[in-house]
Design a protein around this motif. Structure first.
Motif, short mmCIF file in Angstrom:
data_model
loop_
_atom_site.label_atom_id
_atom_site.label_comp_id
_atom_site.label_asym_id
_atom_site.label_seq_id
_atom_site.Cartn_x
_atom_site.Cartn_y
_atom_site.Cartn_z
N LYS A 224 0.83 -1.20 0.00
CA LYS A 224 0.00 0.00 0.00
C LYS A 224 0.86 1.26 0.00
O LYS A 224 0.59 2.22 -0.73
N ALA A 225 1.91 1.26 0.83
CA ALA A 225 2.80 2.43 0.90
C ALA A 225 3.47 2.69 -0.43
O ALA A 225 3.59 3.83 -0.88
N LEU A 226 3.92 1.62 -1.07
CA LEU A 226 4.62 1.79 -2.36
C LEU A 226 3.67 2.25 -3.45
O LEU A 226 4.03 3.10 -4.28
N MET A 227 2.46 1.73 -3.44
CA MET A 227 1.49 2.15 -4.47
C MET A 227 1.06 3.59 -4.28
O MET A 227 0.92 4.35 -5.25
N ILE A 228 0.87 4.00 -3.02
CA ILE A 228 0.50 5.39 -2.74
C ILE A 228 1.62 6.32 -3.21
O ILE A 228 1.36 7.35 -3.84
N LYS A 229 2.84 5.96 -2.91
CA LYS A 229 3.98 6.79 -3.29
C LYS A 229 4.09 6.88 -4.82
O LYS A 229 4.35 7.94 -5.38
N HIS A 230 3.88 5.76 -5.50
CA HIS A 230 3.99 5.74 -6.95
C HIS A 230 2.94 6.65 -7.60
O HIS A 230 3.24 7.43 -8.50
N HIS A 231 1.71 6.58 -7.09
CA HIS A 231 0.65 7.36 -7.71
C HIS A 231 0.77 8.83 -7.37
O HIS A 231 0.30 9.69 -8.13
N LYS A 232 1.38 9.15 -6.23
CA LYS A 232 1.64 10.56 -5.91
C LYS A 232 2.67 11.14 -6.87
O LYS A 232 2.58 12.29 -7.28
N ASP A 233 3.68 10.31 -7.17
CA ASP A 233 4.72 10.75 -8.10
C ASP A 233 4.16 10.89 -9.52
O ASP A 233 4.61 11.71 -10.29
#
Length: 400
Positions: free
Chosen positions: A391-400
């Motif tokens: 979840k943390a990695l996906m949130i970070k990816h979509h923010k970028d």
């Protein structure tokens, strides 16, 4: 003998030692010596009897400044960081996994939470006894129907004149059967869900507070795990830890440090397994040859060594990140996930190398395996850790 073994330890793991200061290398050696002298010799009996004399052992750790690692000197602590803390945890767990687990509950789940969130009055009252080992601490969040899902918590604290009335129960609480001070989470405003949870400092002598039962566990025997019950327990208002209804914030802020410290337990157990395996393959013979000369055994030794060092270096790296305030949720969950699973697998491989001898209880590897398995379950299961990371990695990816 201890001096010689300590020197070997320092030289053999030079890669991980590059991450340590000279003071931290000395700390590691000092705790190693203490653990091998005072903890390892009683590990078998602790596992067999499912009991440990913490009232005698804890003050010895307190004298060395090993309990209040992150607490300030003015409260009896050592004023050190999280890398120092994981070094100590690793070496204690190397001597006994169960004592290592009780140590984490005391020094991190209780003391470090007080360091982070207690007010001045609470620190002066509770930290000195916890740091010198005359008092034992723990933390109680989990319930029969509420583990990783804190919103399912049913224990309640109702506001009354001068404090709160605490009712409910907590399950699988480390140090619960003999803890003096337990940080307890309860719902103070159930309508608000997770935003209606508060944290309290509960003393064992509070009327209505009891340990209903001690669990008979597969592993980590000697680390007392209990069910705690609260029957109209009056908790004074001054024992509210942090602001009212901000218990989840307190819990979540401490979770990264909890996962980090729990990650050190498997590393200590892996080292303990390595300590058994390597000497054995150099003396055990089959077909006229030491089994260490067989390529299949050499392959296992190489894998064990690689897993141990990868886990240790990962642990130290994330600990340094925590000390610099740059740790991420996914990093602490990831090192815990990796080290816990490596610990179980390495214990299994170690037993395989020793064959029949590894399967009898006189050999410590069975105990190490049973202890290691806990780290894939406690503190949030491996499945929960994978969810947190993804979840943390996906949130970070979509923010970028």
């Amino acid at each position: 003998m201890l001096q010689r073994c300590g020197s070997i330890l320092t030289r053999r793991f030079s890669a991980s030692n590059l991450l340590l200061s000279e003071e931290q290398r000395h700390l590691k050696e000092m705790v190693y010596r203490f653990s091998q002298q005072h903890i390892a010799p009683i590990a078998y009996e602790i596992d067999k009897t499912d009991s440990c004399d913490y009232r005698s052992l804890w003050p010895k750790l307190g004298e060395l400044g090993l309990l209040g690692v992150t607490a300030a000197h003015e409260y009896g602590g050592s004023g050190l960081g999280y890398l120092d803390h994981v070094i100590i945890t690793e070496e204690i767990s190397r001597g006994s996994g169960s004592i290592g687990l009780s140590y984490i509950a005391h020094s991190n789940l209780c003391i470090n939470q007080l360091v982070l969130h207690a007010n001045e009055q609470q620190k002066k009252k509770y930290l000195p006894g916890l740091c010198d080992g005359t008092k034992i601490g723990g933390l109680a969040m989990t319930e029969t129907g509420a583990g990783s899902d804190v919103t399912s918590m049913v224990t309640r604290a109702e506001k009354v004149d001068g404090g709160f009335l605490l009712n409910g129960s907590k399950m699988w609480i480390t140090n619960g059967p003999y803890g003096d001070y337990i940080i307890v989470y309860a719902k103070t405003d159930p309508i608000k869900g997770k935003r209606g949870i508060s944290a309290f400092i509960v003393e064992k002598d509070f009327k209505g507070f009891n340990c209903a039962q001690k669990m008979n566990k597969l592993g980590m025997r000697g680390s007392g795990t209990g069910e705690l019950t609260f029957d109209n327990v009056f908790v004074p208002e001054e024992n509210l830890l942090g602001p009212l209804n901000e218990g989840v914030y307190i819990l979540m802020k401490g979770l990264n440090f909890e996962r980090l410290l729990l990650s050190a337990g498997p590393v200590g157990l892996m080292q303990a397994a390595y300590d058994v395996v390597l000497p054995y393959v150099g003396v055990r013979k089959q077909f006229g040859e030491k089994i260490g000369h067989f390529q299949l055994i050499q392959s296992k030794i190489a894998d064990i060594y690689t897993a141990l060092n990868a886990s240790r270096i990962y642990l130290y790296t994330i600990a340094k990140s925590c000390d610099h305030g740059t740790s991420l949720n996914e990093d602490c969950a990831s090192v815990f996930l990796f080290n816990a699973e490596q610990g179980t697998q390495m214990a299994l491989q170690a037993i395989q190398v020793l064959g029949g001898y590894g399967y009898i209880n006189e050999c410590p590897l069975g105990r190490i395996l049973r202890d290691a398995k806990l780290y894939e379950i406690g503190g949030g299961t491996s499945e929960i850790r994978r969810t947190i990371i993804a979840k943390a990695l996906m949130i970070k990816h979509h923010k970028d």
